[in-house]
Scaffold this motif. Structure first.
Motif, PDB file in Angstrom:
ATOM      1  N   PHE A 170     -10.207 -14.999 -11.769  1.00 43.26           N
ATOM      2  CA  PHE A 170     -11.549 -14.415 -11.775  1.00 43.26           C
ATOM      3  C   PHE A 170     -12.261 -14.723 -10.466  1.00 43.26           C
ATOM      4  CE2 PHE A 170     -16.119 -15.127 -12.383  1.00 43.26           C
ATOM      5  CZ  PHE A 170     -16.519 -13.881 -12.815  1.00 43.26           C
ATOM      6  N   ALA A 171     -12.094 -15.960  -9.981  1.00 44.63           N
ATOM      7  CA  ALA A 171     -12.758 -16.355  -8.742  1.00 44.63           C
ATOM      8  C   ALA A 171     -12.251 -15.542  -7.562  1.00 44.63           C
ATOM      9  CB  ALA A 171     -12.545 -17.849  -8.497  1.00 44.63           C
ATOM     10  N   ILE A 172     -10.924 -15.375  -7.474  1.00 39.28           N
ATOM     11  CA  ILE A 172     -10.347 -14.609  -6.369  1.00 39.28           C
ATOM     12  C   ILE A 172     -10.842 -13.167  -6.395  1.00 39.28           C
ATOM     13  CG2 ILE A 172      -8.190 -13.669  -5.443  1.00 39.28           C
ATOM     14  CD1 ILE A 172      -6.834 -16.249  -6.461  1.00 39.28           C
ATOM     15  N   GLU A 173     -10.800 -12.550  -7.587  1.00 41.16           N
ATOM     16  CA  GLU A 173     -11.237 -11.161  -7.697  1.00 41.16           C
ATOM     17  C   GLU A 173     -12.726 -11.024  -7.401  1.00 41.16           C
ATOM     18  OE1 GLU A 173      -9.942  -9.980 -11.573  1.00 41.16           O
ATOM     19  OE2 GLU A 173      -7.809 -10.024 -11.038  1.00 41.16           O
ATOM     20  N   SER A 174     -13.513 -12.012  -7.809  1.00 37.93           N
ATOM     21  CA  SER A 174     -14.953 -11.972  -7.538  1.00 37.93           C
ATOM     22  C   SER A 174     -15.241 -12.130  -6.055  1.00 37.93           C
ATOM     23  CB  SER A 174     -15.668 -13.071  -8.329  1.00 37.93           C
ATOM     24  OG  SER A 174     -15.526 -12.877  -9.724  1.00 37.93           O
ATOM     25  N   MET A 175     -14.486 -13.011  -5.388  1.00 33.78           N
ATOM     26  CA  MET A 175     -14.639 -13.147  -3.943  1.00 33.78           C
ATOM     27  C   MET A 175     -14.382 -11.818  -3.240  1.00 33.78           C
ATOM     28  SD  MET A 175     -12.702 -16.795  -3.415  1.00 33.78           S
ATOM     29  CE  MET A 175     -12.774 -16.804  -1.638  1.00 33.78           C
ATOM     30  N   ARG A 228      -7.293  -6.616  -1.568  1.00 34.54           N
ATOM     31  CA  ARG A 228      -6.208  -7.335  -2.240  1.00 34.54           C
ATOM     32  C   ARG A 228      -6.760  -8.380  -3.195  1.00 34.54           C
ATOM     33  NH1 ARG A 228      -2.081  -9.948   1.470  1.00 34.54           N
ATOM     34  NH2 ARG A 228      -0.796  -9.847  -0.406  1.00 34.54           N
ATOM     35  N   ALA A 229      -7.821  -9.061  -2.801  1.00 30.26           N
ATOM     36  CA  ALA A 229      -8.417 -10.066  -3.679  1.00 30.26           C
ATOM     37  C   ALA A 229      -8.989  -9.422  -4.934  1.00 30.26           C
ATOM     38  CB  ALA A 229      -9.510 -10.832  -2.929  1.00 30.26           C
ATOM     39  N   ARG A 230      -9.648  -8.265  -4.778  1.00 28.36           N
ATOM     40  CA  ARG A 230     -10.221  -7.562  -5.933  1.00 28.36           C
ATOM     41  C   ARG A 230      -9.156  -7.185  -6.934  1.00 28.36           C
ATOM     42  NH1 ARG A 230     -12.678  -3.984  -2.534  1.00 28.36           N
ATOM     43  NH2 ARG A 230     -11.530  -2.289  -3.514  1.00 28.36           N
ATOM     44  N   ARG A 231      -7.979  -6.835  -6.416  1.00 26.26           N
ATOM     45  CA  ARG A 231      -6.884  -6.442  -7.291  1.00 26.26           C
ATOM     46  C   ARG A 231      -6.085  -7.638  -7.805  1.00 26.26           C
ATOM     47  NH1 ARG A 231      -3.137  -3.840  -4.386  1.00 26.26           N
ATOM     48  NH2 ARG A 231      -4.081  -4.000  -2.335  1.00 26.26           N
ATOM     49  N   GLY A 232      -6.522  -8.834  -7.408  1.00 21.78           N
ATOM     50  CA  GLY A 232      -5.858 -10.034  -7.891  1.00 21.78           C
ATOM     51  C   GLY A 232      -4.480 -10.254  -7.306  1.00 21.78           C
ATOM     52  N   SER A 244       1.341   0.429  -9.079  1.00 21.95           N
ATOM     53  CA  SER A 244       0.507   0.786 -10.223  1.00 21.95           C
ATOM     54  C   SER A 244       0.548  -0.245 -11.343  1.00 21.95           C
ATOM     55  CB  SER A 244       0.946   2.146 -10.793  1.00 21.95           C
ATOM     56  OG  SER A 244       0.812   3.172  -9.841  1.00 21.95           O
ATOM     57  N   ASN A 245       1.614  -1.050 -11.386  1.00 21.68           N
ATOM     58  CA  ASN A 245       1.815  -1.893 -12.560  1.00 21.68           C
ATOM     59  C   ASN A 245       1.999  -3.387 -12.305  1.00 21.68           C
ATOM     60  OD1 ASN A 245       2.233   0.278 -14.844  1.00 21.68           O
ATOM     61  ND2 ASN A 245       3.471   0.973 -13.110  1.00 21.68           N
ATOM     62  N   ASN A 246       2.523  -3.735 -11.137  1.00 24.85           N
ATOM     63  CA  ASN A 246       2.794  -5.154 -10.880  1.00 24.85           C
ATOM     64  C   ASN A 246       2.800  -5.395  -9.379  1.00 24.85           C
ATOM     65  OD1 ASN A 246       3.722  -7.799 -10.741  1.00 24.85           O
ATOM     66  ND2 ASN A 246       5.257  -7.527 -12.343  1.00 24.85           N
ATOM     67  N   ILE A 247       1.622  -5.464  -8.803  1.00 20.13           N
ATOM     68  CA  ILE A 247       1.499  -5.583  -7.351  1.00 20.13           C
ATOM     69  C   ILE A 247       2.163  -6.839  -6.800  1.00 20.13           C
ATOM     70  CG2 ILE A 247      -0.157  -5.893  -5.474  1.00 20.13           C
ATOM     71  CD1 ILE A 247      -1.957  -3.864  -6.890  1.00 20.13           C
ATOM     72  N   THR A 270       0.848  -1.186   0.000  1.00 20.07           N
ATOM     73  CA  THR A 270       0.000   0.000   0.000  1.00 20.07           C
ATOM     74  C   THR A 270       0.886   1.239   0.000  1.00 20.07           C
ATOM     75  OG1 THR A 270      -0.083   0.212   2.423  1.00 20.07           O
ATOM     76  CG2 THR A 270      -1.758  -1.216   1.383  1.00 20.07           C
ATOM     77  N   GLU A 271       0.280   2.403  -0.199  1.00 20.79           N
ATOM     78  CA  GLU A 271       1.041   3.654  -0.157  1.00 20.79           C
ATOM     79  C   GLU A 271       1.732   3.826   1.192  1.00 20.79           C
ATOM     80  OE1 GLU A 271       1.827   5.764  -2.338  1.00 20.79           O
ATOM     81  OE2 GLU A 271       0.414   5.627  -4.001  1.00 20.79           O
TER      82      GLU A 271
END
Length: 274
Positions: free
Chosen positions: A256-261, A149-153, A70-73, A8-9
């Motif tokens: 997709f599943a992780i981000e959807s969760m 974090r899950a939303r951002r994959g 911003s580019n590769n978490i 995070t920032e």
């Protein structure tokens, strides 16, 4: 692959401060050590120290991690873990060490990790906090951090660190405790999620559509169905150390599943704390 610590920032600023020796006598880790960790995380091209002008350690770490955010978490998270380990190895967390980073720098980084559900011990060990150690608003905040974090994959797995529960199960249980004052009485996931949706005033497929109802109700029903489908994909034989999905799930489906969760959990948690 183990789950990496968050990025995070606030963590970026605190990490840069941790390696900053501009106002003190030079101490380890050296630029060479930092460079090694940057290369290991495959962030060489983002390193300000490779761009022709000399930069300090703090600016180098902050610039690389900011690019990663911003580019590769995932790469940035790997770099955070590597840098903390390097500082620990040089005695940066020991007050009597010549490489001690300073109380304020350590306290700031500890607080930044704590807000994301992670613990930085006095010895410099970085580890996820067990969700069982959180209650009330603190647990809401921790779950929101995992959901983000899950939303951002950026989670290596959909499992919450330190638990055998997945994100949606933990969130649904927390909603029921906060709304009804008691832990859930069922281990059946569709029932658990349905109870949590009901406690939040969300619609589920068991509630018939009525003419003129808000379109948000359609979204809520779809979110419930998706949540149950995601839970069905989970590897129920897993212990948190193996593959978290059934064997037929492809990497793109798992992402997709992780981000959807994360999205469904965020929907529930943000309704819990308007």
């Amino acid at each position: 692959m183990a789950d990496h610590p968050p990025l995070t920032e606030a963590i970026i600023v605190a990490m840069a401060r941790l390696v900053d020796d501009a106002q003190t006598e030079k101490r380890e880790p050296s630029h060479s050590d930092i460079e090694f960790r940057i290369d290991q995380a495959k962030l060489t091209s983002a390193d300000p120290g490779r761009q022709g002008k000399p930069v300090g350690k703090s600016k180098r770490v902050r610039g690389t991690l900011s690019w990663a955010l911003s580019n590769n978490i995932p790469a940035g998270e790997a770099l955070v873990a590597g840098l903390v380990s390097t500082v620990q190895g040089y005695g940066g967390f020991r007050p009597k060490s010549s490489n001690y980073c300073g109380e304020e720098a350590i306290v700031n980084l500890t607080a930044a990790f704590f807000a994301q559900g992670w613990e930085l011990t006095a010895e410099g060990t970085l580890q996820p906090r067990l969700l069982e150690s959180f209650t009330g608003k603190a647990l809401t905040s921790a779950l929101l951090a995992y959901a983000d974090r899950a939303r951002r994959g950026s989670l290596d797995s959909p499992l919450l660190a330190g638990t055998a529960k997945d994100l949606l199960e933990a969130t649904a249980s927390h909603v029921l405790v906060q709304k009804w004052g008691t832990p859930p009485s069922t281990s059946n996931f569709p029932t658990l999620l349905g109870q949590a949706f009901t406690a939040l005033g969300f619609a589920t497929p068991s509630i018939p559509m009525v003419p003129g109802e808000p379109v948000e109700k359609r979204i809520e029903r779809a979110a419930y169905e998706l949540g149950c489908s995601l839970n069905a994909l989970r590897n129920k034989q897993g212990t948190g150390h193996g593959r978290p999905w059934v064997s037929t799930v492809t990497p793109s489906q798992a992402r997709f599943a992780i981000e959807s969760m994360g999205s469904i959990a965020s929907l529930m948690l943000e309704a819990l704390t308007p």
